[in-house]
Write a protein that holds these residues in place. Sequence first.
Motif, PDB file in Angstrom:
ATOM      1  N   PRO A   1       0.806  -1.219   0.000  1.00  0.00           N
ATOM      2  CA  PRO A   1       0.000   0.000   0.000  1.00  0.00           C
ATOM      3  C   PRO A   1       0.845   1.277   0.000  1.00  0.00           C
ATOM      4  O   PRO A   1       0.301   2.370  -0.033  1.00  0.00           O
ATOM      5  CB  PRO A   1      -0.820  -0.126   1.288  1.00  0.00           C
ATOM      6  CG  PRO A   1      -0.047  -1.043   2.158  1.00  0.00           C
ATOM      7  CD  PRO A   1       0.769  -1.921   1.284  1.00  0.00           C
ATOM      8  N   VAL A   2       2.144   1.154   0.042  1.00  0.00           N
ATOM      9  CA  VAL A   2       2.994   2.338  -0.026  1.00  0.00           C
ATOM     10  C   VAL A   2       2.943   2.927  -1.428  1.00  0.00           C
ATOM     11  O   VAL A   2       2.860   4.123  -1.627  1.00  0.00           O
ATOM     12  CB  VAL A   2       4.461   1.988   0.323  1.00  0.00           C
ATOM     13  CG1 VAL A   2       5.334   3.213   0.187  1.00  0.00           C
ATOM     14  CG2 VAL A   2       4.537   1.410   1.714  1.00  0.00           C
ATOM     15  N   ASN A   3       2.962   2.044  -2.371  1.00  0.00           N
ATOM     16  CA  ASN A   3       2.984   2.487  -3.752  1.00  0.00           C
ATOM     17  C   ASN A   3       1.965   1.677  -4.543  1.00  0.00           C
ATOM     18  O   ASN A   3       2.315   0.844  -5.354  1.00  0.00           O
ATOM     19  CB  ASN A   3       4.394   2.282  -4.294  1.00  0.00           C
ATOM     20  CG  ASN A   3       4.595   3.031  -5.579  1.00  0.00           C
ATOM     21  OD1 ASN A   3       3.715   3.795  -6.006  1.00  0.00           O
ATOM     22  ND2 ASN A   3       5.704   2.794  -6.219  1.00  0.00           N
ATOM     23  N   PRO A   4       0.691   1.916  -4.290  1.00  0.00           N
ATOM     24  CA  PRO A   4      -0.336   1.066  -4.894  1.00  0.00           C
ATOM     25  C   PRO A   4      -0.400   1.292  -6.401  1.00  0.00           C
ATOM     26  O   PRO A   4      -0.010   2.357  -6.885  1.00  0.00           O
ATOM     27  CB  PRO A   4      -1.619   1.519  -4.212  1.00  0.00           C
ATOM     28  CG  PRO A   4      -1.343   2.891  -3.728  1.00  0.00           C
ATOM     29  CD  PRO A   4       0.112   2.965  -3.447  1.00  0.00           C
ATOM     30  N   PRO A   5      -0.900   0.293  -7.131  1.00  0.00           N
ATOM     31  CA  PRO A   5      -1.024   0.439  -8.584  1.00  0.00           C
ATOM     32  C   PRO A   5      -1.924   1.623  -8.933  1.00  0.00           C
ATOM     33  O   PRO A   5      -2.848   1.949  -8.182  1.00  0.00           O
ATOM     34  CB  PRO A   5      -1.694  -0.869  -9.011  1.00  0.00           C
ATOM     35  CG  PRO A   5      -1.428  -1.826  -7.901  1.00  0.00           C
ATOM     36  CD  PRO A   5      -1.344  -1.018  -6.665  1.00  0.00           C
ATOM     37  N   SER A   6      -1.644   2.250 -10.068  1.00  0.00           N
ATOM     38  CA  SER A   6      -2.476   3.365 -10.508  1.00  0.00           C
ATOM     39  C   SER A   6      -3.833   2.837 -10.963  1.00  0.00           C
ATOM     40  O   SER A   6      -4.001   1.647 -11.179  1.00  0.00           O
ATOM     41  CB  SER A   6      -1.782   4.063 -11.674  1.00  0.00           C
ATOM     42  OG  SER A   6      -1.613   3.142 -12.730  1.00  0.00           O
ATOM     43  N   GLY A   7      -4.762   3.745 -11.126  1.00  0.00           N
ATOM     44  CA  GLY A   7      -6.075   3.360 -11.627  1.00  0.00           C
ATOM     45  C   GLY A   7      -6.753   2.387 -10.700  1.00  0.00           C
ATOM     46  O   GLY A   7      -6.891   2.624  -9.503  1.00  0.00           O
TER      47      GLY A   7
END
Lengths: 403, 485
Positions: free
Chosen positions: B324-330
């Motif tokens: 969840p630090v760098n979640p996928p876009s969209g």
Amino acid sequence: MSSEPLLRVENLKTQFFTDTGTVRAVDGISFEVYEGEIVGLVGESGAGKSVASMSLLRLVENPGEIVGGEVTYKGETIFGLEEGPDGELRKRDDMLSNEEMRDRIRGNEIAVIFQDPMESLNPVFTVGGQLREFIELNRDLSREKAREEAVDMLREVGIPDPEERYEEYPHQFSGGMRQRVLIAMALACEPNLIIADEPTTALDVTVEGQIIDLVDDLQEKYGTSFIWVTHDLGVVAEICDRVNVMYLGEIVEQAPIDELFYDTKHPYTDALLDSIPRPDRTVGELDPIEGVMPEAISPPSGCRFHPRCPDAREVCRRVHPENRVVDTTESAEPHRAACVKHDAFDVGYDESPPLEKEPQVTSEPDADTEAGVTGPGPGPGPGTGTGTGTGPGSSGGGGEGSE
Amino acid sequence: MSDTVQDPGSDRDPDGDRSVIGSEMSGEDVAHGETLLEVDGLKKYFSQESGLLSGVSLDPSQFPPIEIGRNRVKAVDDVNFEIRRGETLGLVGESGCGKSTLGRTILRLLKPTDGNIYFKGQDLADLSGEALRQKRAEIQMIFQDPQSSLDPRMKVGRIIEEPMRAHGMLDDEGREARAKDLLEKVGLDSRHYNRHPHAFSGGQRQRVNLARALSVNPDFIVCDEPVSALDVSIQAQVLNTMEELQEEFGLTYLFIAHDLSVIRHISDRVAVMYLGNVVELAEKEELFENPQHPYTEALLESIPVPDPRQRDARGVLEGEVPSPVNPPSGCRFRTRCPRLIAPDEYAWTDEEWAHTRAFLRAVKRRTFEPMTAAEIEAEFFGGELPTGDAGEIVRRAIDHVATDRGDAGAGVGAETGSGTETESGSDTAGGPEGVGHPNVDWADATELLLESFARQSICARERPAYEVEPEYGTEPHFAACHLHR
């Protein structure tokens, strides 16, 4: 299902000698595991499933002790007693020594997968290192060979990028990945039998699904037998070939999977099936089993389930039913159940008057439960909403409950 | 939405004259079926000190974060829903998806990073100090672990009286009477008043927790996995009691659980969370019978059904929840989604896209043994690559990972030993031969495929939010999936 079973357990008894008394955690269970099958061991917590499975490997710790029965694995005696000249029971000569258990049986022949993968892995060593060491010791391989084998095993159990992850520590793995590592470890020595003690209980459903599929695939590939210890009937339905249902140290029903669910012979199994919410349909009102499981330190007389049983009659209080063949399936497999309502018992169940039931307890500390059956009370019949059952008749049972 | 806005000043006073136990609700303010709680754009980010998420997850003292931006764990990210009086909203998701954080943030045990929590029209996100403490009489919580949420040195009676004391309810005698009354309401015995928690089993302890939560006559209870630690037969008993209490006291539950069977049993409406977002929200029957988000579908398919005749019905969701630090876009589920939408740039047939997707996933997770290009084509594409530009890209990707091609033109087994991610693979089934394939470049292939395909999909470019026509019932059905565009 022909031939000799891989593992035969007969009348196994394991007891814990505590200050407050003897806990009969496993009280005379018998079952077999054949080659290539997955046998379920199902029950609520405290039923004795884990103690039973650990007894098979003679891994019962003080104050627990295996006090009776026989465990035979491929014709070798893992545990067995005989009567000595002085009339005392003593260990049989052909019983495997502790060294033999350690060197030949555990890990190599029978492996274990535990519930909590974090506690089974050492946090200060790399995952790969632990796996490698295990293979090195058990299979007598060189360090390099063992490493290769370890990487292969990691790949086999579906860990992405195994070379890289070999160097990582357990905390860098997710729960599902850790469980995969343990499966890899269990499989590494190609054992014939794996005891899986609630291996998916701590995992999310999606991960649980992945692990079950993995086990299915690996089992097909290696032909390993499993003893699958769980409380989850969904998992049992998914994976097991035959099932043993345990209640309070005893096996109360033993059947192939389909018969267990569709031709249930023991009221406890029935009640268990009725009490679970279903993922595939909406159930209006759950029908919970009344009361709680009594403690194994002073089990109820007669049938141990009778204080909670909707079908209980007077005879159930007196007669202790053994697990007997009550039916035979189409494929000629026996269906066993420990309930006197079946004709196989013939102890006068039909003529026996139904038990007036005490309102069963949602409310008493567990040790007290069996006290509720000694005198018929004015309680409501079975199926009463347990939420309001306040259990006035069940006080004063064990000393543990009262302050 | 909240049409029953209440004067913020009319905080419920700590009344001493409330009758001992009452099915009367404290709120004459919100009628049954009206919105009791509304969550609007709620966000909760945690700052991350070191690499380990677990160390920071529940420490409100971390705030305010000094550094704004990338290194924050987006535990709850822009969540909207409402809960009506008297209903049970189920909140389900895998561990780590933010459901507990959401529950705690609603209760204001955690301070939200952004967004509003309207409770009876009043924004809890704005409250603090004494005003917030007073408000807590109306919103209570039940925790997962019945053991650790009870003080082992306090007697049960005292435990149940504690919240009343904190809110100045009743006098000593009144509190004792009410505590005893509550013990019976939750299916215990008033004689248990003087016992310590250790004398109770897990299910009974959870009943004590229920009694404690009910003691201040709350309107709303957040139940965080209240039955997960209990045995199945005990679970059913506690669930039944919770339903009875809800009816009697007109309670509203936010019921957090990972067990879909439990959720299906107790909820009126269900919200499914994935990685900090609510991806689907609908009436129970509608959600379970007509799921519209691939994640919900996957969740439902992966539950083992207690029926041996339904064995093969189960599907399996691959992969794990991303960080969840760098979640996928969209759409956050797109990295695992089996129904990722094909990018419009290329002319695909469904089959071609399905093949490419499977290949992409396999390359990303490095799940196959290095093999020759022809073998890869046969394995993943049935021997036929997609046509046009897409096929060209796939061919280049295969070049990266095939043992007989390779960028450097090296042959099989050539020891170039260079490259950042030269991944070795060894033969699993057969010989334990650890010879690497130095010309196999997984990273480049992965990057090429991701950049050309996955990140071009609408799923990667826009955050989905759609309303679907319900098949069961009349409640609106929210599904965050571009398949419904």
